[in-house]
Design a protein around this motif. Structure first.
Motif, PDB file in Angstrom:
ATOM      1  N   VAL A   1       0.834  -1.208   0.000  1.00 31.34           N
ATOM      2  CA  VAL A   1       0.000   0.000   0.000  1.00 31.34           C
ATOM      3  C   VAL A   1       0.870   1.260   0.000  1.00 31.34           C
ATOM      4  CG1 VAL A   1      -1.824   1.214   1.267  1.00 31.34           C
ATOM      5  CG2 VAL A   1      -1.851  -1.263   1.146  1.00 31.34           C
ATOM      6  N   GLY A   2       2.125   1.105   0.410  1.00 30.41           N
ATOM      7  CA  GLY A   2       3.043   2.234   0.353  1.00 30.41           C
ATOM      8  C   GLY A   2       3.151   3.024   1.632  1.00 30.41           C
ATOM      9  N   ARG A   3       2.883   2.391   2.752  1.00 29.02           N
ATOM     10  CA  ARG A   3       2.992   3.084   4.024  1.00 29.02           C
ATOM     11  C   ARG A   3       4.335   2.770   4.684  1.00 29.02           C
ATOM     12  NH1 ARG A   3       0.010   5.209   1.602  1.00 29.02           N
ATOM     13  NH2 ARG A   3      -2.243   5.450   1.825  1.00 29.02           N
ATOM     14  N   PRO A   4       4.926   3.729   5.404  1.00 27.46           N
ATOM     15  CA  PRO A   4       6.145   3.431   6.155  1.00 27.46           C
ATOM     16  C   PRO A   4       5.849   2.400   7.235  1.00 27.46           C
ATOM     17  CG  PRO A   4       5.291   5.609   6.732  1.00 27.46           C
ATOM     18  CD  PRO A   4       4.487   5.139   5.568  1.00 27.46           C
ATOM     19  N   VAL A   5       6.770   1.451   7.419  1.00 25.65           N
ATOM     20  CA  VAL A   5       6.562   0.343   8.338  1.00 25.65           C
ATOM     21  C   VAL A   5       7.652   0.378   9.409  1.00 25.65           C
ATOM     22  CG1 VAL A   5       6.243  -2.147   8.576  1.00 25.65           C
ATOM     23  CG2 VAL A   5       5.629  -1.006   6.426  1.00 25.65           C
ATOM     24  N   HIS A   6       7.238   0.448  10.658  1.00 21.08           N
ATOM     25  CA  HIS A   6       8.167   0.595  11.781  1.00 21.08           C
ATOM     26  C   HIS A   6       8.104  -0.619  12.701  1.00 21.08           C
ATOM     27  CE1 HIS A   6       9.056   5.003  11.376  1.00 21.08           C
ATOM     28  NE2 HIS A   6       7.958   4.917  10.622  1.00 21.08           N
ATOM     29  N   THR A   7       9.242  -0.909  13.315  1.00 20.92           N
ATOM     30  CA  THR A   7       9.276  -1.909  14.376  1.00 20.92           C
ATOM     31  C   THR A   7      10.308  -1.503  15.411  1.00 20.92           C
ATOM     32  OG1 THR A   7       9.311  -4.286  14.844  1.00 20.92           O
ATOM     33  CG2 THR A   7      11.046  -3.446  13.422  1.00 20.92           C
TER      34      THR A   7
END
Length: 573
Positions: free
Chosen positions: A362-368
């Motif tokens: 979807v093109g969202r930034p992904v954080h962990t």
């Protein structure tokens, strides 16, 4: 073409719905067979498919009989899987090795220590012997009869790498009947964190070059049997539009439409991991106490994992501008909800989940956030590293809370809201890991094309092992150890030994309780008997005393009579 598609349970077909639809639409007859029922919503999805496509049927398939052969083959397979985890690639995946050891018979745990010390040659040697024994176990006639009755043109299986599954039996019986077989890899971690592919099917459908390498190096699958199709389960998220605008969506889930919201996607964690709900609650409070006004005010949507819903019961997010919302995406509405959840978010956060990949599409930034309490579920796995490295990586990784908050704040600052949605930034990871044949090349048509090509495939003949008789004798000897207490520490896993000890302890306590109850009953009987004896003795004493008193009275009367007689005689009467 008649296709028999075997799944562990109905939800496993979720990741192949697009393939099933396309195959059915092209006139193929498909029977979806499962080993057991489940409660995750998969059955309703399959029923909907069967209603839409009459050529799709479904039902349960017989499993292997629960006999001595089944017991011994399960021991051998657990041992093989543990020996597999002695491969150097799992040196950093301590949790996977520990999880396997806990359910591995003691003999193989000892062998595992030995082969890890001596090196790869010993692992291959010991694994070869165990594999020979495992393959020598006799077939189950019910499984052969099921396949002969169905007479499929091809057999597909997923996931095949589950412990305790009968799917390997179906694979072997299909090969014996010369029916082409195909493994449909279910998810991104199944070749690195699950059991072994013990026999190579004629086709192995993988997503990308990473899974192709895993199949070759970790499972010894011949390279010419592997086809790279891309991840068909993610086709539905490409070029998709939301079902409602952001304001409508936020109103329905109970969040304000401004400022942009953060999405936490929950994970299916290892057993024994900290409760994720409490971890998320702590994370939300850290945001609210941060020095960033954006993080303090950002609405938060938490999407629970379908298999861990219970841990959210009683969790109170009131006053934190956060909600828990979302279900298992197995039907049209729940999938629309899921996509809208990702699409309208400003950034996605979690521990380790496939939802990261969908967020990337979807093109969202992904954080962990990698912290000690959750490290086993992240750096302690093999597949987590793919999120860090494939295609330059997908994740924004932080090693402490302050770093995480700073990166999250930066993502919110870059969130560009135009036309009611955030501008997508699809990373190269998606191209390499999800659609390796081209970002605009869907995986489903390629997958279906490869399935259809199996109709002309010459099924590989079963391997004839000249030592099969020896392996069979060894396996039969092992089967005779099943109920022999002398071998328990070698034939049972630590988990089973613990359960057995508890069971025996429970039985001992119950036996002690029964003995105490028996002694109490006996004591009560003895007390009643003594009481009866004492009562009889008292009654005897009373009778004796009465008799003695009567005798005394009679004697006294006689004495008086005699005295009177004597007195009369003296008086001259």
């Amino acid at each position: 073409m008649k296709i028999l598609f075997l799944g562990r349970h109905y939800t496993y077909f979720r990741n192949f719905e697009s393939v099933l639809r396309r195959l059915a639409g092209r006139g193929h007859a498909i029977h979806l067979a499962v080993e057991r029922d489940e409660t995750l919503g998969g059955l309703s999805m399959v029923q909907a498919l069967a209603s839409e496509f009459p050529s799709i049927t479904y039902g349960e398939a017989p499993g292997r009989a629960d006999d001595d052969w089944s017991w011994v083959v399960n021991r051998l397979r657990l041992g093989l899987d543990y020996l597999r985890y002695q491969h150097p690639v799992f040196n950093s995946a301590r949790k996977l090795r520990d999880r396997s050891r806990d359910r591995t018979p003691g003999a193989f745990v000892a062998l595992g220590r030995a082969v890890r010390t001596t090196g790869g040659w010993s692992r291959r040697l010991v694994s070869g012997i165990v594999r020979g024994m495992e393959r020598s176990v006799p077939e189950d006639p019910a499984i052969r009869a099921y396949l002969e009755d169905r007479r499929p043109d091809i057999v597909l299986l997923t996931p095949l790498v589950d412990l305790g599954s009968s799917q390997i039996e179906y694979l072997r019986e299909a090969r014996a009947l010369r029916i082409p077989t195909g493994l449909c890899v279910w998810s991104w971690d199944h070749l690195s964190s699950k059991a072994l592919i013990r026999d190579a099917p004629d086709r192995v459908f993988v997503w990308n070059s990473t899974q192709r390498r895993e199949a070759i190096e970790l499972h010894d699958v011949p390279a010419d049997r592997i086809v790279v199709t891309g991840a068909q389960c993610f086709d539905q998220w490409f070029d998709r539009q939301p079902s409602r605008d952001r304001e409508t969506f936020c109103r329905q889930v109970g969040l304000p439409s401004s400022p942009p919201y953060l999405l936490w996607v929950c994970s299916a964690l290892f057993q024994g991991s900290p409760v994720e709900a409490q971890f998320v609650l702590k994370w939300i409070r850290a945001l609210r106490k941060s020095g960033s006004s954006s993080l303090q005010s950002a609405p938060i949507l938490v999407r629970p994992h379908p298999s861990r819903l219970a841990e959210w019961e009683g969790v109170d997010l009131s006053g934190l501008n956060a909600v828990v919302w979302g279900g298992n995406p197995v039907d049209a509405q729940s999938r629309a909800d899921y996509f809208d959840t990702l699409y309208h978010s400003a950034a996605v956060v979690g521990i380790n989940t496939s939802a990261f990949i969908e967020a990337g599409i979807v093109g969202r930034p992904v954080h962990t956030l990698v912290v000690a309490e959750m490290a086993d579920n992240q750096t302690g796995t093999v597949h987590f590293n793919y999120l860090l490295n494939a295609g330059g990586g997908l994740l924004e990784v932080a090693r402490n809370v302050d770093e995480h908050l700073a990166k999250l704040d930066a993502s919110l600052a870059k969130a560009d809201l135009r036309g009611g949605s955030y501008i997508a930034e699809v990373k190269p990871f998606v191209r390499q890991f999800v659609r390796p044949n081209g970002l605009h090349v869907a995986a489903t048509p390629l997958f279906v094309e490869q399935v259809e090509s199996m109709a002309t495939l010459q099924a590989a003949a079963p391997h004839a092992d000249p030592l099969a008789g020896v392996w069979r004798l060894m396996a039969a000897r092992a089967a005779r150890m099943r109920d022999d207490e002398r071998y328990e520490r070698w034939t049972l896993s630590q988990r089973e030994l613990t359960s057995l000890e508890k069971l025996r302890g429970s039985r001992g306590i119950k036996a002690q309780q029964r003995a105490e109850a028996r002694r109490a009953r006996e004591a009560e009987r003895d007390a009643r008997a003594r009481a009866r004896e004492e009562q009889r003795a008292a009654e005897e004493r009373q009778r004796a005393e009465k008799a003695a008193e009567k005798a005394r009275q009679l004697a006294g009367k006689r004495q008086r009579v005699d005295a009177e007689r004597t007195a009369r005689q003296r008086a001259g009467w």
